[in-house]
Design an enzyme around this catalytic site. Sequence first.
Site, short mmCIF file in Angstrom:
data_model
loop_
_atom_site.label_atom_id
_atom_site.label_comp_id
_atom_site.label_asym_id
_atom_site.label_seq_id
_atom_site.Cartn_x
_atom_site.Cartn_y
_atom_site.Cartn_z
CD GLU A 36 -3.03 -0.54 -0.06
OE1 GLU A 36 -3.25 0.67 -0.29
OE2 GLU A 36 -3.52 -1.45 -0.75
CB CYS A 198 -18.95 2.86 -19.87
SG CYS A 198 -18.04 4.24 -19.18
CB CYS A 207 -22.24 4.64 -13.54
SG CYS A 207 -21.05 5.93 -13.89
#
Length: 350
Positions: A36, A198, A207
């Site tokens: 991370e 998309c 969305c």
Amino acid sequence: MKKSFSQQLLSWYDRHGRKNLPWQKHRSAYTIWLSEIMLQQTRVATVIPYFERFIKRFPDVSILAAASNDEVMSLWAGLGYYARARNAHRCAQIVRDQYAGVFPELIEVLMTLPGIGRSTAGAIVAQAFDQRAVILDGNVKRVLTRLRAIPGWPGKSSVQKQLWTLADELTPDNRPADYTQAIMDLGAMICVRQKPECRICPVSQFCMAFQQDQVTAFPERRPQKPLPVREVSILLCHQQDGRILLERRPPDGIWGGLWSLPECDVDKDPAGFLESAYGYRMLEIDRGEPLSHTFTHFHLNIRPFLIKVQFAADRVANDNIRWCRASDLQQMGLPKPVAGLVSNFLQQAI
Ligand code: SF4
């Protein structure tokens, strides 16, 4: 029954998500924490070889804590944002000394450690301890601003506040580790910055930006201010036998703690500076090709000078100055532009 956002995302993750990243293979708080930190502002493909080298050399937090600053910085060299490496080293020492070498499991406690912010703490808790925790890294911010068509630059605090609330609403109670990876993967693989996919997005039905055909309008860009420009002269000092003078930079500031070349203000005479500050006398001087490097807050224009100096003794009365041979340089951790300059010089010198 219609699936929720998280159900839809998790089904997609089960089929398409990334499950073989190096930090997923031997999952622990240490490997998740390290990945991370490395992934902050940096892409997965860039991080992987650094992560693998780091884990090979420092297989647990106590070994990292016991390493020298030079060794940590040399393995980080090239990955950039060096404050992350200094903080990671300090964090490892605190975990060893104050937590018996075991990372704490509470977000609030993790956030007191150097280099760990709210999203990184959330990712550690979710991924290493499989407990519900919310994350909001750069990829997730992009997904969420599009999902709810949230206006404003995501770095602005009022926008961040909305995004944290939304991230919390969407995070399910079940499968925390997988959900965290799934939303990161969605941002990295489908809802990418340029040309998001998309048509194959598993959450397009939720969305708003997609439904309003406004995908490219989100997230809004950071308000642009031209970056200030700084200039510096860098002195590549070398001796007859090929050794080069390196100096360790102060721990804070740009390239903090890394070995680099001496530098001076552009209005100073490099040879005079070298003699007064280091006591070495110039034999010959050449100009190198100017180069520039962009940091987060400014552009740096570098004027290199290649300076041959009179024979200098090996030992100098300062731990932060060293004459090095080409074979020493790999262990030294030089910043990328400086490493390039030195490597060009050495190739021409051969
Ligand atoms: Fe991103 Fe498009 Fe999916 Fe919306 S539909 S989340 S913009 S990939």
